[in-house]
Design a protein around this motif. Structure first.
Motif, PDB file in Angstrom:
ATOM      1  N   ASN A  58       0.834  -1.202   0.000  1.00  0.00           N
ATOM      2  CA  ASN A  58       0.000   0.000   0.000  1.00  0.00           C
ATOM      3  C   ASN A  58       0.866   1.249   0.000  1.00  0.00           C
ATOM      4  N   PRO A  59       0.949   1.936  -1.131  1.00  0.00           N
ATOM      5  CA  PRO A  59       1.789   3.141  -1.150  1.00  0.00           C
ATOM      6  C   PRO A  59       1.212   4.213  -0.222  1.00  0.00           C
ATOM      7  N   PRO A  60       2.045   5.001   0.433  1.00  0.00           N
ATOM      8  CA  PRO A  60       1.548   6.039   1.342  1.00  0.00           C
ATOM      9  C   PRO A  60       0.515   6.931   0.654  1.00  0.00           C
ATOM     10  N   GLY A  61      -0.577   7.178   1.330  1.00  0.00           N
ATOM     11  CA  GLY A  61      -1.618   8.040   0.784  1.00  0.00           C
ATOM     12  C   GLY A  61      -2.432   7.381  -0.321  1.00  0.00           C
ATOM     13  N   GLY A  62      -2.107   6.141  -0.646  1.00  0.00           N
ATOM     14  CA  GLY A  62      -2.843   5.438  -1.690  1.00  0.00           C
ATOM     15  C   GLY A  62      -2.560   5.931  -3.102  1.00  0.00           C
ATOM     16  N   VAL A  63      -1.505   6.731  -3.271  1.00  0.00           N
ATOM     17  CA  VAL A  63      -1.208   7.304  -4.587  1.00  0.00           C
ATOM     18  C   VAL A  63      -0.122   6.483  -5.286  1.00  0.00           C
ATOM     19  N   TYR A  64      -0.403   6.095  -6.532  1.00  0.00           N
ATOM     20  CA  TYR A  64       0.601   5.391  -7.335  1.00  0.00           C
ATOM     21  C   TYR A  64       1.331   6.345  -8.284  1.00  0.00           C
ATOM     22  N   THR A  65       0.525   7.152  -8.978  1.00  0.00           N
ATOM     23  CA  THR A  65       1.140   8.031  -9.988  1.00  0.00           C
ATOM     24  C   THR A  65       1.065   9.460  -9.491  1.00  0.00           C
ATOM     25  N   HIS A  66       2.107   9.912  -8.841  1.00  0.00           N
ATOM     26  CA  HIS A  66       2.133  11.270  -8.292  1.00  0.00           C
ATOM     27  C   HIS A  66       2.249  12.306  -9.396  1.00  0.00           C
ATOM     28  N   ILE A  67       2.948  11.920 -10.456  1.00  0.00           N
ATOM     29  CA  ILE A  67       3.161  12.845 -11.578  1.00  0.00           C
ATOM     30  C   ILE A  67       2.825  12.086 -12.860  1.00  0.00           C
ATOM     31  N   VAL A  68       1.903  12.626 -13.628  1.00  0.00           N
ATOM     32  CA  VAL A  68       1.499  11.967 -14.870  1.00  0.00           C
ATOM     33  C   VAL A  68       1.575  12.968 -16.014  1.00  0.00           C
ATOM     34  N   GLY A  69       1.958  12.481 -17.184  1.00  0.00           N
ATOM     35  CA  GLY A  69       1.890  13.295 -18.394  1.00  0.00           C
ATOM     36  C   GLY A  69       0.999  12.581 -19.386  1.00  0.00           C
ATOM     37  N   ILE A  70      -0.046  13.262 -19.850  1.00  0.00           N
ATOM     38  CA  ILE A  70      -0.970  12.633 -20.795  1.00  0.00           C
ATOM     39  C   ILE A  70      -0.706  13.233 -22.174  1.00  0.00           C
ATOM     40  N   ASP A  71      -0.286  12.403 -23.123  1.00  0.00           N
ATOM     41  CA  ASP A  71       0.001  12.929 -24.466  1.00  0.00           C
ATOM     42  C   ASP A  71      -1.273  12.981 -25.300  1.00  0.00           C
ATOM     43  N   LEU A  72      -1.593  14.203 -25.752  1.00  0.00           N
ATOM     44  CA  LEU A  72      -2.817  14.413 -26.518  1.00  0.00           C
ATOM     45  C   LEU A  72      -2.477  14.841 -27.933  1.00  0.00           C
ATOM     46  N   VAL A  73      -3.311  14.415 -28.863  1.00  0.00           N
ATOM     47  CA  VAL A  73      -3.213  14.959 -30.215  1.00  0.00           C
ATOM     48  C   VAL A  73      -4.590  15.466 -30.612  1.00  0.00           C
ATOM     49  N   ARG A  74      -4.597  16.326 -31.612  1.00  0.00           N
ATOM     50  CA  ARG A  74      -5.830  16.969 -32.008  1.00  0.00           C
ATOM     51  C   ARG A  74      -6.001  16.755 -33.508  1.00  0.00           C
ATOM     52  N   THR A  75      -7.238  16.546 -33.935  1.00  0.00           N
ATOM     53  CA  THR A  75      -7.461  16.395 -35.378  1.00  0.00           C
ATOM     54  C   THR A  75      -8.481  17.389 -35.895  1.00  0.00           C
ATOM     55  N   GLY A  76      -9.152  18.099 -34.998  1.00  0.00           N
ATOM     56  CA  GLY A  76     -10.152  19.071 -35.437  1.00  0.00           C
ATOM     57  C   GLY A  76     -10.484  19.990 -34.292  1.00  0.00           C
ATOM     58  N   PRO A  77     -11.376  20.964 -34.523  1.00  0.00           N
ATOM     59  CA  PRO A  77     -11.676  21.947 -33.474  1.00  0.00           C
ATOM     60  C   PRO A  77     -12.063  21.279 -32.151  1.00  0.00           C
ATOM     61  N   ASP A  78     -12.802  20.192 -32.196  1.00  0.00           N
ATOM     62  CA  ASP A  78     -13.232  19.562 -30.950  1.00  0.00           C
ATOM     63  C   ASP A  78     -12.736  18.133 -30.800  1.00  0.00           C
ATOM     64  N   GLN A  79     -11.872  17.684 -31.676  1.00  0.00           N
ATOM     65  CA  GLN A  79     -11.416  16.296 -31.604  1.00  0.00           C
ATOM     66  C   GLN A  79     -10.019  16.192 -31.006  1.00  0.00           C
ATOM     67  N   PHE A  80     -10.015  15.705 -29.772  1.00  0.00           N
ATOM     68  CA  PHE A  80      -8.739  15.406 -29.123  1.00  0.00           C
ATOM     69  C   PHE A  80      -8.674  13.903 -28.864  1.00  0.00           C
ATOM     70  N   TYR A  81      -7.484  13.330 -28.979  1.00  0.00           N
ATOM     71  CA  TYR A  81      -7.297  11.926 -28.634  1.00  0.00           C
ATOM     72  C   TYR A  81      -6.135  11.803 -27.656  1.00  0.00           C
ATOM     73  N   VAL A  82      -6.224  10.809 -26.775  1.00  0.00           N
ATOM     74  CA  VAL A  82      -5.060  10.487 -25.952  1.00  0.00           C
ATOM     75  C   VAL A  82      -4.185   9.548 -26.758  1.00  0.00           C
ATOM     76  N   LEU A  83      -2.957   9.950 -26.986  1.00  0.00           N
ATOM     77  CA  LEU A  83      -2.038   9.136 -27.776  1.00  0.00           C
ATOM     78  C   LEU A  83      -1.304   8.155 -26.861  1.00  0.00           C
ATOM     79  N   GLU A  84      -1.049   8.624 -25.627  1.00  0.00           N
ATOM     80  CA  GLU A  84      -0.227   7.828 -24.730  1.00  0.00           C
ATOM     81  C   GLU A  84      -0.391   8.377 -23.322  1.00  0.00           C
ATOM     82  N   ASP A  85      -0.337   7.475 -22.327  1.00  0.00           N
ATOM     83  CA  ASP A  85      -0.295   7.933 -20.937  1.00  0.00           C
ATOM     84  C   ASP A  85       1.140   7.742 -20.456  1.00  0.00           C
ATOM     85  N   ASN A  86       1.682   8.733 -19.757  1.00  0.00           N
ATOM     86  CA  ASN A  86       3.021   8.560 -19.184  1.00  0.00           C
ATOM     87  C   ASN A  86       2.884   8.502 -17.672  1.00  0.00           C
TER      88      ASN A  86
END
Lengths: 313, 474
Positions: B133-161
């Protein structure tokens, strides 16, 4: 502070000081070569000896010429004490201790590195040497200025000063070690032009010809010069001045940490020696013996500081 | 994929200036290109002087290089950002819940939503973390979410870091540089600040300290050392947070705690932000050859006496094969539909998918499941016949090592070139901090840009550059 950080700071400033000292030795050698008739390459031998790198030079170079000596001292990558090596390694240490430095000090160091690498990218021609030496001195001053103007006066600062003054004391002692004989009363032919040049060399090597003139307007001899370089409390490169600074910085560390370490006792002994002895006692003891002993003490103090403040383990 | 179909974030699809770029464009029209060229050089000089460099791997001598910086900002509206941050927060919550589950009862496997072998056969799965059990129950203290865009309202997650996302120092330095070079732009545009990140990071890490830690927990950043490609960032973050930057050889276990060697002896640490991989963390528990880690740190961790950020074993959540299950993961743990979409992904381990991928190789992007940094991937449309043939063989030999995705027509943002503005493809990596106190997302992030015309590869190791990313106050 991490022991590793103290080590990095100590060496960063030792190397910056060494670069400055090496540049000054080249400047002195250059000056002698220009102001004396005939080629006297043995002067470069003593410059190399004072820089502590004559042995190294011999391994890589056949002939002791001015060009070879200047190149070795300024830009050789095989010479760990060349200006280029010192500045590169000082900057590498600065990268390691980046979190302990102010942005001003880091940027000054990085800038010095970038400029020196440019300036020393190729072999220097005769006429390039003086301006490059000037520039190196400016760059070293830039880092020192940033240090004095922006760093907190805490343990970080104390380790920078320990590095600076240990290296400086070592350098002054080495110059004396190579040139002590021209200061001996027995060989002093007062007024002869040869000796004046030699004395001038010593003063210039420790950036003190200006300061010395301020203190001594009338004719002087080797005894005054020796006193000035060894004992003068106002001259920032004298052995006594360096010893006092080392002691003060170690006292400050003692007060901040609340820990008494053996290095302080060693620095206090060194400082005390210059408090109680005058130049005549030192001449009596033997100038050469004294210099040799001091060099040994400086080295031992360096090792003790490493241990006391856990540089490595 | 034709040129017309590409969405440009400044000029849309039809060369009509988009609203968020209006004030920037008004300013730009009054600048002459000569001044701007000089400014671009000034930016490079600033970066070089500050020493914002990265070391290049695979060279005999460690060489420091600048990541090219482009002076045209990438601008996102406050409304767009709100939607993105809701989606990011949802995804990060799900990732943490997934990690807890995977290292405890594995309900998601029992429920049949993820095949058991995806976990147990996965190199990123750490059996040593089971039941911890990690302290505080937190596994990912720092995350980077890679997003790409294909249109005015279209975003996709390309990768989770979810291991050790890098690049945040560029987010901060890019903004610093823009503030210094074009202060007037920030008077005309109201840009949400990013400069609180280091303070937030320190507070967030401190909030995850083990129970029993002092009121002001001791935090340290653990780096592999000066020759690591991201060393600059490690030093930068430690400096900005005002904490020590340590290496493995500065650390030792003293009285059951991790302690660092200081000038006054060994001092215990409560939270360690490590920038070294799991495998190198502890030679006693993982790779015995590791010189970078701390022997015995895992035992201290299991005893609950140190926080390791991110927790060991988080790689299972950003693995590219697991990525394809993210929609299921989000739904399973949050009970909601994912706000952010995944890029459709073929898992080559599945025979039908493999057959499809082999048939359509020249249209697809194929990635190694464990690869990163843009290495070992195939971009079908631009690959040579020889590359395609080679990859076909690799796929047949080890299908489970690969996933494939369609080549999205990534949005572009103009970059400044010697011949004026030119569109280049971009992605976006926002940075997320997780603590028991909540999730905090810095408005903006790192925009990476492919500097080569038409290129889709934005990785700095492959010739990509970066831009300042603005989120406007609406």
């Amino acid at each position: 502070m991490l022991g590793k950080t103290a080590n990095g700071l100590f060496w960063m400033y030792r190397l910056l000081e060494r670069a400055d000292c090496t540049a000054r030795l080249v400047e002195t050698g250059q000056r002698i070569a220009l102001t004396r008739s005939g080629t006297r390459d043995d002067e470069w031998r003593s410059v190399l000896l004072s820089a502590g790198s004559f042995e190294g030079f011999r391994k890589y170079e056949e002939d002791l010429t001015k060009t070879a000596a200047v190149d070795w001292l300024m830009r050789s990558k095989d010479n760990p004490s060349s200006v280029l090596s010192c500045i590169s390694n000082a900057r590498q240490n600065a990268r390691m201790v980046r979190t302990a430095l102010t942005p001003e000090v880091w940027e000054a160091t990085n800038y010095a590195y970038m400029r020196v690498r440019e300036l020393l990218a190729r072999k220097l021609s005769e006429r390039e040497v003086p301006p490059v030496l000037d520039k190196v001195r400016d760059l070293a001053s830039l880092v020192q200025g940033a240090t004095h103007n922006t760093m907190l006066r805490n343990d970080i600062y104390d380790f920078t000063q320990l590095g600076t003054f240990l290296e400086r004391a070592d350098n002054t002692a080495r110059i004396l070690d190579v040139k002590y004989y021209v200061l001996l009363p027995s060989v002093a032919a007062v007024g002869s032009s040869l000796d004046n040049v030699q004395w001038d060399t010593i003063l210039r090597s420790v950036s003190a010809h200006g300061g010395f003139r301020m203190q001594h307007s009338s004719a002087v001899g080797p005894r005054e010069i020796a006193r000035f370089v060894i004992l003068d409390k106002q001259m920032p490169r004298s052995l006594a001045f360096c010893a006092r600074r080392l002691r003060r910085n170690l006292e400050r560390l003692r007060d901040q940490y609340g820990l008494v370490k053996p290095s302080l006792a060693m620095a206090s002994d060194l400082d005390e020696f210059y408090n109680v002895n005058d130049i005549d006692t030192i001449f009596e003891f033997g100038l050469h013996e004294h210099t040799q002993q001091t060099l040994g003490e400086i080295t031992a103090l360096g090792f003790q500081i490493e241990q006391d403040y856990r540089f490595y383990e | 994929m034709t040129e017309e179909s590409i969405f440009d974030e400044m000029w849309g699809r039809d060369e009509r200036l988009r609203r968020p770029y209006k004030r920037f464009n008004d300013w730009l029209e009054k600048e002459d290109s000569k001044t701007l060229r000089a400014k671009q050089r000034e930016a490079d000089d600033l970066f070089r002087l500050t020493g914002i460099t990265f070391n290049v791997y695979g060279r005999a001598e460690a060489e420091e290089r600048l990541i090219p910086f482009d002076i045209v900002p990438r601008i996102i509206t406050g409304r767009e950002w709100q939607r993105l941050s809701r989606g990011i927060e949802q995804r990060v919550r799900a990732i943490n819940a997934f990690l807890y589950d995977i290292y405890h009862r594995q309900e998601i496997v029992r429920a049949g939503r993820i095949p058991e072998e995806m976990i147990s056969n996965n190199a990123a799965f750490l059996p040593q973390m089971l039941g911890v059990n990690p302290p505080g129950g937190v596994y990912t203290h720092i995350v980077g979410i890679d997003l790409v865009r294909t249109g005015p309202d279209q975003f996709y997650v390309l990768e989770d870091n979810a291991r050790t996302p890098s690049g945040v120092s560029y987010m901060l330095e890019n903004r610093e540089t823009m503030l210094q070079m074009f202060p007037e732009l920030f008077l005309k545009n109201r840009v949400q600040p990013v400069e609180n990140y280091p303070g937030d990071l320190r507070r967030s890490l401190a909030a995850c300290a083990p129970s029993g830690a002092a009121d002001a927990p001791v935090v340290a950043v653990l780096t592999p050392g000066i020759f690591n490609s991201a060393y600059y960032e490690h030093a930068f973050l430690a400096d900005q947070m005002g904490v020590e930057l340590v290496e493995g050889h500065d650390l030792r276990i003293v009285d059951g705690r991790v302690a660092m060697r200081t000038t006054r002896g060994y001092q215990p640490i409560d939270v360690i932000y490590r920038r070294i991989d799991d495998d190198f963390l502890d030679p006693l528990n993982f790779n015995p050859e590791s010189q970078l880690g701390v022997p015995g740190i895992m035992d201290v961790y299991r005893a609950g006496r140190i926080t390791i950020a991110n927790a060991p074993g988080t790689g299972i959540a950003d693995d590219k094969a697991i990525y394809s299950y993210m929609p299921e993961i989000v739904e399973f743990y949050t009970g909601e539909q994912p706000i952010l979409e995944n890029v459709p992904t073929w898992r080559c381990s599945e025979p039908d998918a493999l057959a499809y991928v082999l048939d359509h190789l020249s249209e697809l992007v194929v990635k190694e499941v464990h690869g990163s940094g843009g290495y070992g991937m195939l971009i079908g449309p631009t690959a040579t016949k020889k590359d395609l043939a080679a990859f076909r063989n690799k796929l047949k030999a080890r299908p489970s090592n690969y996933i494939a995705q369609p080549t999205l027509s990534l949005s572009t943002v103009p970059v400044f070139t010697n011949r004026g503005l030119a569109p280049r493809h971009v992605d976006l990596r926002p940075y997320v901090l997780v603590s028991p106190g909540g999730i905090r997302i810095t408005p903006g992030g790192l925009t990476r840009v492919a500097l080569k015309k038409g290129s889709l590869v934005v990785n700095s190791s492959q010739g990509g550059g970066t831009k300042d990313t603005w989120v406007l106050e609406d």
